[in-house]
Write an enzyme that holds these catalytic residues in place. Structure first.
Site, PDB file in Angstrom:
ATOM      1  N   SER A  74       8.307 -23.142  -3.687  1.00 21.68           N
ATOM      2  CA  SER A  74       8.197 -24.576  -4.359  1.00 21.68           C
ATOM      3  C   SER A  74       7.132 -24.748  -5.269  1.00 21.68           C
ATOM      4  O   SER A  74       7.050 -24.055  -6.106  1.00 21.68           O
ATOM      5  CB  SER A  74       8.105 -25.562  -3.217  1.00 21.68           C
ATOM      6  N   GLU A 113      18.774 -27.568  -1.279  1.00 26.86           N
ATOM      7  CA  GLU A 113      17.207 -27.685  -1.430  1.00 26.86           C
ATOM      8  C   GLU A 113      16.968 -29.324  -1.284  1.00 26.86           C
ATOM      9  O   GLU A 113      15.769 -29.619  -1.155  1.00 26.86           O
ATOM     10  CB  GLU A 113      16.977 -27.294  -2.811  1.00 26.86           C
ATOM     11  N   HIS A 146      15.190 -26.513   2.059  1.00 24.73           N
ATOM     12  CA  HIS A 146      14.206 -26.333   1.346  1.00 24.73           C
ATOM     13  C   HIS A 146      13.008 -25.626   2.086  1.00 24.73           C
ATOM     14  O   HIS A 146      12.662 -26.209   3.051  1.00 24.73           O
ATOM     15  CB  HIS A 146      13.540 -27.297   0.635  1.00 24.73           C
TER      16      HIS A 146
END
Length: 664
Positions: free
Chosen positions: A261, A390, A504
């Site tokens: 991320s 995600e 995610h």
């Protein structure tokens, strides 16, 4: 007793100094294997047995002076050398941040919250070093068993360069607003032991403490709040690790940055920035690249956010121009908790975090794609990847009144439109209509559950998968060797609702080897998948290629955008194949090719029909999804434009929706 003023740790004075010299000086006949002499001073770690192998762990190693008092909002200053052996056996504090407490007591949320006290004094490293116990080479592993080791020197000889072990340097995510290297999920003992690599992680400042930008008001870049202080923290940590790699048995030329991320975005910036370019020749970008909408901001936006925070902290914004030093002194006197809370006033909706790497002209010299186009990446190796779902995590948090954590929601069409228009409120009306076209579930009719799924898809594609694809292709075109993975496994122990899919961050535990922890209730196939991912990441750190012995993992190119699927079942909904193209090829053709062309039609006098002329025959023929979009999106928009041109009332957006439905 005395207290080391740098570390604030107590030591016995004379006795410890003498003993410290003894344990590292052969003249005394005593060698302490847990003491390492670094450029800053000696440190003592601890030893642990992991997967049948000894790993030396060093926690809380300072690489910078505490950024407190006069150093708040400034670039980091290297740590002062210390005398005596520093105790490196305790996890360091986490940098100042707010906790996520939307679901009190829920372990799935709590696992990402700081597990150590938060403090401004937080710039420390953690390092894991495997000893020379011999680990079996991945080629000979018997997947499905726990017999990972063999008693020979083959693995050590094959997997250690003449200069030492490869080193993986982890950068955590958290939207540049939160995160800490001390999380249980980031415990790198298994990764170091099974992968036979040194692993290190650093703390860096997040939020306003790491990204407050006031450079236009300050004389000289070295002064207060230059922006990107958190990136300078990372850079200083990487330099310290490179300088001290040999002390830990590592090769300073085999440093691989990896992050997830915001961490992945950070890695991509370090590979391009003139400040850090050359510190590493390999990078692993997990669900985050610098070109993502949330991953960077202009100087103008950063300045606006900084001005808002100063005002919210009652530090007399009107004096900023004539007396910036007075304002900054006020900001240094504001309680850290107040700043940590007030900064969230500038949150601008889903993934609209008020802190991010800023185009400051120094660390970040231009917008991401311009920096990429101007880069020479020959000799750079990249492993990049995305997860299947995600967007669902962020969708839940930003629209918590619409969705439930545990159960799927039947989302009516009107709510679908409301959420989509809210998420993409900064887009023009034609753009929003095109996005809604793209993500309407035409095949399923007015299926509320499909509506929920499609909103999650839109968030994941726009904010993560499609920027990742675009950046990966840009990397290849600048000379980098790129391999792409797609993580599609829904973990059996996942605490999140089934509707959220492969979230995610779900791949992180596999890369760090957590499923191989026998005390955790993973299935055997998940343990095997984790071991396989650990070996791939480690092999990449050594060679620049994540493929294991006898395995084919093709390079990712524009002509052949092939990705490798990570799934515990050995198959996926992609017809059971280990490879795929894209991922999300049609959706990403929409975001990365079609929508920018539509955006170019920014004034009513310019016809969207001209977009057809702008598209070369080669472009259209090579991306068939564009043809579909032209038919389903551009033709109705052309009709709309002609209606405007003839001074007729243009069709209502819903009519255009119905037009596409009819054409479909």
């Amino acid at each position: 007793m005395f207290v080391n003023q740098r570390t604030r740790r107590p030591y016995m004075s004379v006795f410890v100094l003498v003993l410290g010299a003894a344990v590292i000086c052969p003249a005394y006949g005593i060698i302490d294997r847990l003491v390492v002499q670094t450029s800053s001073g000696p440190i003592r770690g601890r030893s642990t047995m992991v997967q049948g192998r000894e790993v030396h762990v060093f926690n809380g190693v300072p690489f910078a002076k505490p950024p407190v008092d006069s150093l708040r909002f400034k670039k980091p200053v290297p740590a002062e050398p210390w005398h005596g052996v520093l105790d490196a056996t305790r996890l360091p504090p986490s940098c100042i941040q707010e906790r996520y407490e939307y679901f009190p007591g829920f372990a799935g949320e709590e696992m990402w919250n700081p597990n150590t006290n938060v403090s401004e004094d937080c710039l420390y490293l953690n390092i894991w070093v495997p000893t020379k116990t011999r680990l079996r080479h991945g080629r000979g592993l018997n997947f499905g068993s726990n017999d990972y080791f063999q008693d020979d020197d083959d693995f050590q000889r094959q997997h250690q360069s003449k200069g030492g072990l490869a080193m993986l340097v982890w950068i955590y995510g958290g939207g540049f607003m939160s995160g800490t290297s001390t999380l249980d999920i980031y415990n790198a003992e298994i990764l170091a032991a099974v992968g036979n690599v040194i692993v290190a992680s650093m703390q860096y400042r997040v939020g306003a403490f790491g990204f407050l930008y006031l450079a236009p008001y300050i004389n000289g870049y070295e002064e207060d709040a230059p922006g990107n202080m958190g990136m300078w923290d990372q850079a200083l940590a990487i330099r310290w690790l490179k300088e001290n790699a040999k002390a830990f048995g590592g090769d300073p030329d085999l440093i691989t940055l990896f992050g997830e991320s915001a961490g992945g975005s950070s890695v991509s910036l370090h590979l391009l920035s003139p400040v850090t370019r050359g510190l590493s020749k390999r990078g692993i970008l997990q669900s985050g690249t610098l070109n993502a909408p949330w991953s960077h901001m202009t100087a103008e936006k950063a300045l606006q956010i900084a001005e808002g925070l100063i005002d919210d902290c009652n530090c007399n914004l009107t004096m900023l121009k004539e007396s910036p030093s007075t304002v900054m002194q006020c900001m240094r006197n504001v309680d850290a908790k107040t700043i940590s809370v007030q900064q969230w006033n500038s949150y601008s909706g889903i993934l609209g975090f008020p802190s991010a790497p800023t185009i400051d002209g120094v660390f970040m010299t231009a917008d991401p794609m311009t920096m990429l186009r101007e880069a020479n990446l020959e000799g750079i190796d990249i492993l990049v990847g995305s997860n299947r779902d995600e967007g669902t995590y962020f969708l839940l948090y930003d629209f918590i009144d619409y969705f439930e954590k545990d159960a799927a929601t039947s989302l009516p069409r009107d709510k679908f439109l409301e959420i989509m228009n809210t998420i993409f409120n900064k887009a023009s009306e034609p753009e929003r209509e095109a996005i809604i076209f793209q993500y309407t579930g035409w095949e399923s009719g007015n299926d509320g559950y499909q509506n929920q799924h499609q909103v999650g898809r839109a968030v994941g594609d726009h904010f993560f998968i499609c920027p990742t694809n675009e950046f990966a292709l840009g990397l290849t075109e600048r000379g980098a060797s790129v391999h792409y993975y797609y993580f599609t496994h829904r973990t059996s122990t996942s605490l999140w609702g089934e509707w959220m899919g492969v979230l995610h961050g779900d791949e992180v535990e596999y890369i760090f080897g957590q499923p191989m922890n026998a005390s955790l209730q993973y299935r055997q196939r998940e343990r095997d998948l984790s071991r396989r991912m650990v070996l791939s990441v480690s092999e990449f750190a050594r060679t620049g290629n994540p493929a294991l012995e006898g395995e084919h993992w093709p390079l990712y190119t524009r002509e052949n955008p092939i990705f490798f699927i990570f799934n515990a079942e050995g198959e996926d909904d992609l017809r059971g194949e280990k490879y795929g193209r894209g991922p999300m090829a049609t959706s990403c053709a929409f975001w990365n090719d079609f929508l920018p062309r539509l955006r170019a039609w920014s004034v009513p006098s310019k016809s969207p029909c001209n977009l057809l002329e702008q598209m070369s025959i080669a472009s259209v023929s090579s991306t068939m999804p564009i043809v579909v979009m032209v038919v389903l999106v551009l033709i109705p928009l052309c009709a709309w434009w002609w209606a405007i041109k003839k001074n007729k009332t243009p069709p209502h957006p819903q009519v255009i929706l119905e037009t596409r439905a009819f054409m479909h």
